[in-house]
Design an enzyme around this catalytic site. Structure first.
Site, PDB file in Angstrom:
ATOM      1  N   ASP A   1     -65.987  77.769  21.955  1.00  0.00           N
ATOM      2  CA  ASP A   1     -67.043  77.346  22.873  1.00  0.00           C
ATOM      3  C   ASP A   1     -67.384  75.884  22.596  1.00  0.00           C
ATOM      4  OD1 ASP A   1     -69.274  77.746  24.759  1.00  0.00           O
ATOM      5  OD2 ASP A   1     -70.530  77.625  22.970  1.00  0.00           O
TER       6      ASP A   1
ATOM      7  N   ASP B   1     -71.574  80.520  19.938  1.00  0.00           N
ATOM      8  CA  ASP B   1     -72.910  80.357  19.351  1.00  0.00           C
ATOM      9  C   ASP B   1     -73.950  81.254  19.980  1.00  0.00           C
ATOM     10  OD1 ASP B   1     -72.896  78.816  21.831  1.00  0.00           O
ATOM     11  OD2 ASP B   1     -74.803  77.986  21.152  1.00  0.00           O
TER      12      ASP B   1
ATOM     13  N   ASP C   1     -70.797  73.714  23.942  1.00  0.00           N
ATOM     14  CA  ASP C   1     -72.211  73.412  23.690  1.00  0.00           C
ATOM     15  C   ASP C   1     -72.790  74.358  22.650  1.00  0.00           C
ATOM     16  OD1 ASP C   1     -72.557  71.353  25.749  1.00  0.00           O
ATOM     17  OD2 ASP C   1     -72.270  72.985  27.169  1.00  0.00           O
TER      18      ASP C   1
END
Length: 229
Positions: free
Chosen positions: A18, A182, A20
């Site tokens: 991922d 995240d 961001d």
């Protein structure tokens, strides 16, 4: 590379990462672009704490959430969405990467994965037109064989489709393809796709404790991937 889980030991053949909140702290970029957009539209500003809870489900969701946070009803926000998106896109592209920073350990972790011969793909809910320039600005683009955004497929995370399509592009089965993210979007999507999943503890998870998201392991830095057995 092996990732030990309670129920299975998966031999990792490729890795999906991922963007961001996982590789780059982009909260500053969101803050500048989104609040400038809201100012253009005469709408109330949002705080960084608000933005941190809103990010992760794509730019359209972020804009809509900010409009609703500012007092608009769902229908009013939807009516304003096209103009808001056009303004947001212009503002974001103008400052993309200028108010963001690569998290500690990211370069080291990605370098080690590449040295082990593992192909890498970046899969984010960020629009691809934003994702590629950001990776380039942060000198991370060279790590990835593929970069897919939230608009690359018919559906975005937490739907498993983007992970399944990325596995196809990598040429690996989901069970052998590690997802690193995240948030619950990454965990839910990985579980549904059949991918093992590792989540970082420092990213954006909609204001919820990351331990509550589906995961096989939590790490405080991508450097910790080097210690996986």
């Amino acid at each position: 590379m092996h990732l030990r889980r309670a129920d299975v030991t998966a031999t990792i053949q490729a890795v999906i990462v991922d963007l961001d909140g996982t590789m780059v702290d982009t909260l500053g970029d969101f803050d500048v672009a989104l609040n400038q957009t809201l100012k253009d539209l005469g709408r109330p500003a949002v705080t960084r704490a608000d933005i941190e809870r809103m990010v992760g489900k794509g730019s359209a969701h972020l804009i809509r959430s900010a409009l609703v946070q500012g007092g608009l009803g769902a229908q009013e926000a939807a009516a304003l969405q096209p103009e808001a998106w056009n303004r947001y896109q212009a503002h974001y592209l103008a400052i993309n990467g200028q108010h963001s920073a690569v998290y500690p350990g990211v370069v080291e972790g990605l370098s080690a994965l590449r040295q082990r011969g593992l192909p890498l793909a970046c899969l984010t809910n960020k629009p691809q037109a934003f994702a590629r320039p950001l990776l380039q600005a942060k000198c991370l683009d060279g790590f990835f064989a593929h970069v897919f955004g939230g608009d690359s497929f018919e559906r975005a995370k937490p739907d498993p489709l983007p992970l399944l399509k990325t596995c196809e592009a990598l040429g690996t089965a989901p069970v052998y393809t590690l997802m690193i993210g995240d948030s619950q979007n990454d965990g839910i999507a990985a579980r549904a796709a059949g991918c093992p999943v590792v989540l970082v503890t420092y990213g954006y998870n909609h204001g919820e404790p990351i331990v509550q998201a589906p995961h096989d392991r939590l790490i405080g830095s991508l450097e910790e991937l080097l210690r996986f057995s």
